[in-house]
Scaffold this active site. Structure first.
Site, PDB file in Angstrom:
ATOM      1  N   PRO A 119      -0.145  -3.065  -6.484  1.00  0.00           N
ATOM      2  CG  PRO A 119      -1.033  -4.796  -5.184  1.00  0.00           C
ATOM      3  CD  PRO A 119      -1.356  -3.866  -6.295  1.00  0.00           C
ATOM      4  CD  GLU A 153      -6.662 -12.227  -7.578  1.00  0.00           C
ATOM      5  OE1 GLU A 153      -5.444 -12.457  -7.558  1.00  0.00           O
ATOM      6  OE2 GLU A 153      -7.299 -11.883  -6.567  1.00  0.00           O
ATOM      7  NE  ARG A 212       1.247  18.877  -0.176  1.00  0.00           N
ATOM      8  CZ  ARG A 212       2.536  19.172  -0.057  1.00  0.00           C
ATOM      9  NH1 ARG A 212       3.423  18.633  -0.865  1.00  0.00           N
ATOM     10  NH2 ARG A 212       2.953  20.002   0.875  1.00  0.00           N
ATOM     11  CG  ASP A 217      11.346  24.008  -1.327  1.00  0.00           C
ATOM     12  OD1 ASP A 217      10.909  23.338  -2.272  1.00  0.00           O
ATOM     13  OD2 ASP A 217      11.483  25.243  -1.356  1.00  0.00           O
TER      14      ASP A 217
HETATM   15  N1  ADE Z   1      -4.003  -1.728  -5.258  1.00  0.00           N
HETATM   16  C1  ADE Z   1      -4.101  -2.569  -4.210  1.00  0.00           C
HETATM   17  N2  ADE Z   1      -3.115  -2.374  -3.335  1.00  0.00           N
HETATM   18  C2  ADE Z   1      -2.357  -1.343  -3.830  1.00  0.00           C
HETATM   19  C3  ADE Z   1      -1.178  -0.672  -3.389  1.00  0.00           C
HETATM   20  N3  ADE Z   1      -0.558  -1.003  -2.251  1.00  0.00           N
HETATM   21  N4  ADE Z   1      -0.693   0.306  -4.157  1.00  0.00           N
HETATM   22  C4  ADE Z   1      -1.301   0.632  -5.320  1.00  0.00           C
HETATM   23  N5  ADE Z   1      -2.395   0.034  -5.796  1.00  0.00           N
HETATM   24  C5  ADE Z   1      -2.921  -0.953  -5.066  1.00  0.00           C
END
Ligand code: ADE
Length: 246
Positions: free
Chosen positions: A86, A113, A151, A166
């Site tokens: 994240p 974590e 894809r 596109d």
């Molecule tokens: N791992 C946990 N949450 C995530 C997210 N939003 N994007 C990528 N990897 C993650």
């Protein structure tokens, strides 16, 4: 392209890649998948892949030795080594297109974590987030990235679908779609589509695409490259709002 996924839940990835277009892409030879469990590289008695964080606190951290051994065993020279987190750069279509140029993509699924910082620092080339929310692990995000990238590989989709890509490439949302019957629960298919005049259909689709983008994602419209016809259509859309009967 070769795609290798480093995960402590290999079945979760392998099963998901066994369906639909991802399975077809592999059968057609457009992509090769490898799924690798860092636990197989753990050398201690309990085959531990995680440990408590230095400095204390909640959660566990993925250990550097098995993660590094696993990544180094699969990443060839020049591979894009992607960490799902994240904290990463927000994933979008231009990034999917960029990754689709690599000969190899190694995706590391984060957990607990996170990953020991020294692994990130020495081996990771891209950090990607699929959105501003926190999931329990990197497996679902990895599948999102794999799907969006695969894809785009040559020979995976037909011409029709590449054209759809596109349209996003030009920065707009797609127009609505209809199929038979012409009337369903009192809702009719727009007359222009039923009539089937190609030039008129194209113009209608472009207008709907602009209208949707304007209403739902004005941020995309502000960045899109617009033609003179687009500006004309936007003026029509503005006029329709003043006089919806038009
Ligand atoms: N791992 C946990 N949450 C995530 C997210 N939003 N994007 C990528 N990897 C993650």
């Amino acid at each position: 392209m070769r795609v290798d996924i480093v995960t402590i839940f290999p079945e979760m990835i392998a099963r998901a890649l066994d369906f639909s277009i991802m399975a077809r892409a592999r059968e057609a030879g457009a992509v090769e998948f490898g799924v690798h469990n860092p636990r197989d590289r753990a050398t201690d008695r309990h085959r531990m892949v995680d440990d408590a964080p230095y400095g204390g606190g909640a959660g566990m951290v993925l250990k550097p030795e098995p993660m590094t051994a696993c990544i180094e065993a699969v990443a060839g020279p020049g591979a894009a080594v992607v960490l799902m987190t994240p904290q990463g750069e927000p994933f979008d279509q231009p990034m999917a297109r960029l990754l689709a140029q690599s000969a190899q993509m190694v995706i590391i699924c984060g957990h607990y974590e996170g990953l020991d910082e020294r692994v990130r620092h020495s081996l990771v080339t891209h950090e990607i987030s699929i959105g501003d929310y926190v999931l329990t692990g990197g497996e679902l995000p990895a599948l999102v990235v794999i799907d969006a990238v695969v894809r785009l590989l040559p020979g995976v989709l037909g011409n029709e679908a590449s054209a759809a890509e596109d349209s996003f490439a030009r920065g707009l949302l797609e127009h609505p779609h209809y199929t038979r019957p012409p009337e369903f629960r009192g809702m009719r298919v727009p007359a222009t589509l039923v009539e089937g005049d190609h030039a008129q259909v194209r113009r209608w689709r472009r207008k709907m695409s602009l209208r949707r983008t304007l209403r739902r994602r004005p941020d995309l419209l502000a960045r899109a490259e617009l033609t003179d016809e687009d500006r004309e259509l936007l003026a029509e859309i503005a006029a329709d709002e003043v006089n919806p009967a038009r």
